[in-house]
Design an enzyme around this catalytic site. Structure first.
Site, PDB file in Angstrom:
ATOM      1  N   GLU A   1      14.683  27.327  11.531  1.00 41.32           N
ATOM      2  CA  GLU A   1      15.783  26.862  12.387  1.00 41.32           C
ATOM      3  C   GLU A   1      15.704  25.348  12.476  1.00 41.32           C
ATOM      4  OE1 GLU A   1      15.245  29.240  16.139  1.00 41.32           O
ATOM      5  OE2 GLU A   1      13.831  30.230  14.827  1.00 41.32           O
TER       6      GLU A   1
ATOM      7  N   HIS B   1      17.900  29.476  23.949  1.00 40.14           N
ATOM      8  CA  HIS B   1      19.053  29.662  23.064  1.00 40.14           C
ATOM      9  C   HIS B   1      20.413  29.681  23.769  1.00 40.14           C
ATOM     10  CE1 HIS B   1      16.378  29.962  19.790  1.00 40.14           C
ATOM     11  NE2 HIS B   1      16.188  31.247  19.736  1.00 40.14           N
TER      12      HIS B   1
ATOM     13  N   ARG C   1      13.957  26.317  23.631  1.00 37.92           N
ATOM     14  CA  ARG C   1      13.699  26.455  25.070  1.00 37.92           C
ATOM     15  C   ARG C   1      13.923  25.165  25.868  1.00 37.92           C
ATOM     16  NH1 ARG C   1      10.632  29.590  22.083  1.00 37.92           N
ATOM     17  NH2 ARG C   1      10.486  31.770  22.703  1.00 37.92           N
TER      18      ARG C   1
ATOM     19  N   HIS D   1      20.424  30.943  13.022  1.00 40.09           N
ATOM     20  CA  HIS D   1      19.235  31.774  13.256  1.00 40.09           C
ATOM     21  C   HIS D   1      19.132  32.932  12.254  1.00 40.09           C
ATOM     22  CE1 HIS D   1      15.874  33.299  15.479  1.00 40.09           C
ATOM     23  NE2 HIS D   1      16.071  32.492  16.507  1.00 40.09           N
TER      24      HIS D   1
HETATM   25  C1  GLA Z   1      13.289  31.546  18.306  1.00 42.15           C
HETATM   26  C2  GLA Z   1      12.233  31.467  19.317  1.00 42.15           C
HETATM   27  C3  GLA Z   1      11.440  32.723  19.302  1.00 42.15           C
HETATM   28  C4  GLA Z   1      12.326  33.909  19.526  1.00 42.15           C
HETATM   29  C5  GLA Z   1      13.438  33.922  18.534  1.00 42.15           C
HETATM   30  C6  GLA Z   1      14.425  35.001  18.835  1.00 42.15           C
HETATM   31  O1  GLA Z   1      12.805  31.456  17.046  1.00 42.15           O
HETATM   32  O2  GLA Z   1      11.405  30.350  19.154  1.00 42.15           O
HETATM   33  O3  GLA Z   1      10.435  32.669  20.263  1.00 42.15           O
HETATM   34  O4  GLA Z   1      12.856  33.868  20.821  1.00 42.15           O
HETATM   35  O5  GLA Z   1      14.097  32.696  18.522  1.00 42.15           O
HETATM   36  O6  GLA Z   1      13.823  36.248  19.001  1.00 42.15           O
END
Ligand code: GLA
Length: 377
Positions: free
Chosen positions: A342, A131, A106, A205
């Site tokens: 991630e 993302h 974010r 991811h």
């Molecule tokens: C990341 C974010 C989560 C969610 C996933 C996708 O891990 O931190 O909050 O948005 O991606 O669903």
């Protein structure tokens, strides 16, 4: 299906690559059509190593479509969530298997400042940008080039993101290399250059379930994170800027612990994330690949070890999966059906001077590597 007829088998010469003959004979990359998107046709590459591990990747979003690995008795299963066909991936709200960029995770209020100029991104996650925006690197077609070398076989994916794309500055050239080795490692090497300073944070991811996708949840997986601290978040999942000790909290995975042991504890951070959805600050000494995480599924004996050059890892326990996604083989993906690890720079780094910088400058080369190593014990 047309896809089958267009299947093309690519063997790369052992002379060119200097590989021992046994390795190249067994390394195989198959290319077939995966269908069409509004941006053009896309392909599916199937890469098999000498131990029979099979990785399938599409150049749409650089998505890892499947990864089939043996368990402790030698029985293979696909251990990543996803869809049976391209149509599923064209929506893919959960980012199954995708390359995420320009900025994974974010950015607060979709806003950052570089060199005195304020930039604005689409707010696609409440008040924040998530993302890479509306059409991030997970939704573009990458140029794909299969290869075989001493380390294994794989795919080089390239994408040129234009100045202003999704609101980010600079023309960015990105290269992501997937290598499947005969030691059952999936190595992901990221590289990029830019002609203007830009935030950059690339990750992969994949949603792992070591029991096999669609085979229950991951609450009984045993997890170790090499992290004494994490970055707590506010109600919109933006880091407060704190690097908080995990000690004495349900965020402490410094010793192997069941993922589900404390996931429903009445701990503010878990309530905000609806489970684990947090960046852990990795304990690192110097540069290079270092162990970030290890996951073991006692049922199947499959083990995943994650090594990275990155300073952080987001542990996400599939909290937003709510049974509304039907994936491969009609499997319904419920809450905690998988977990993501991630590897990344910290979320919202462009707005936190105390976090490691995630700004790529012109003249610099961005390099980041992550290895997912699989064992069966
Ligand atoms: C990341 C974010 C989560 C969610 C996933 C996708 O891990 O931190 O909050 O948005 O991606 O669903």
């Amino acid at each position: 299906m047309r896809a089958r007829h267009t299947a093309l088998f690519l063997f790369i010469s052992s002379l060119l690559c200097g590989m021992p003959s046994t390795a190249w004979e067994e390394s195989l990359i198959r290319k077939e059509s995966f269908g069409k998107t509004p941006d053009g046709p896309v392909d599916l590459y199937t890469i098999t190593n000498a131990k029979g591990v099979e990785l399938r990747v599409t150049n749409y979003g650089g998505i890892i479509v499947s990864l089939r690995l043996p368990d402790k008795n030698g029985s293979p299963a696909d251990i990543v969530l996803g869809y049976d066909n391209l149509d599923g991936y064209l929506k893919n709200p959960a980012y199954f298997g995708a390359i995420v960029g320009r900025y994974a995770n974010r950015i607060a209020n979709g806003k950052f400042t570089v060199d005195g100029i304020e930039y604005h991104l689409a707010k696609n996650n409440g008040p924040n940008s998530l993302h890479g925006g509306l059409k991030g690197f997970d939704k573009v077609i990458w140029r794909a080039e299969p290869f075989t070398d001493q380390q294994g076989s794989g795919l080089i994916l390239s994408f040129a993101s234009k100045d202003g794309e999704e609101g980010y500055p600079g023309n960015l050239k990105t290269k992501v290399t997937y290598t499947l080795t005969d030691q059952n490692e999936l190595k992901i090497d990221y590289e990029a250059t830019t002609d203007e300073a830009t935030p950059l944070n690339l990750t992969s991811h994949s949603y792992f379930n070591l029991s096999g996708e669609g085979n229950g949840d991951i609450l009984k997986h045993e997890l170790t994170l090499n992290a004494d601290r994490f970055t707590p978040v506010d109600q919109t999942e933006i880091p407060t800027g704190d690097l908080r000790s995990v000690n004495g909290t349900p965020m402490d995975f410094t010793k192997s612990t069941l993922v589900g042991a404390r996931i429903n504890d009445n701990y503010e951070q878990l309530l905000i994330g609806h489970g684990y959805d947090h960046n852990f600050v990795l304990n690192r000494k110097g540069d290079g690949l270092q162990l970030a995480a290890s996951v073991r599924d006692p049922r199947t004996g499959r083990v995943l070890e994650v090594y990275t050059t990155e300073p952080g890892v987001q542990l996400y326990t599939g909290n937003f999966l709510d049974g509304t996604i039907t994936g491969k083989q009609s499997h319904v993906y419920n809450k905690h059906a998988a977990l993501c690890l991630e590897t990344q720079h910290f979320p919202d780094s462009p707005n936190h001077a105390n976090f490691p910088s995630a700004i790529l400058q012109p003249g610099q080369r961005y390099r980041s590597s992550t290895v997912y190593k699989f064992l069966a014990q």
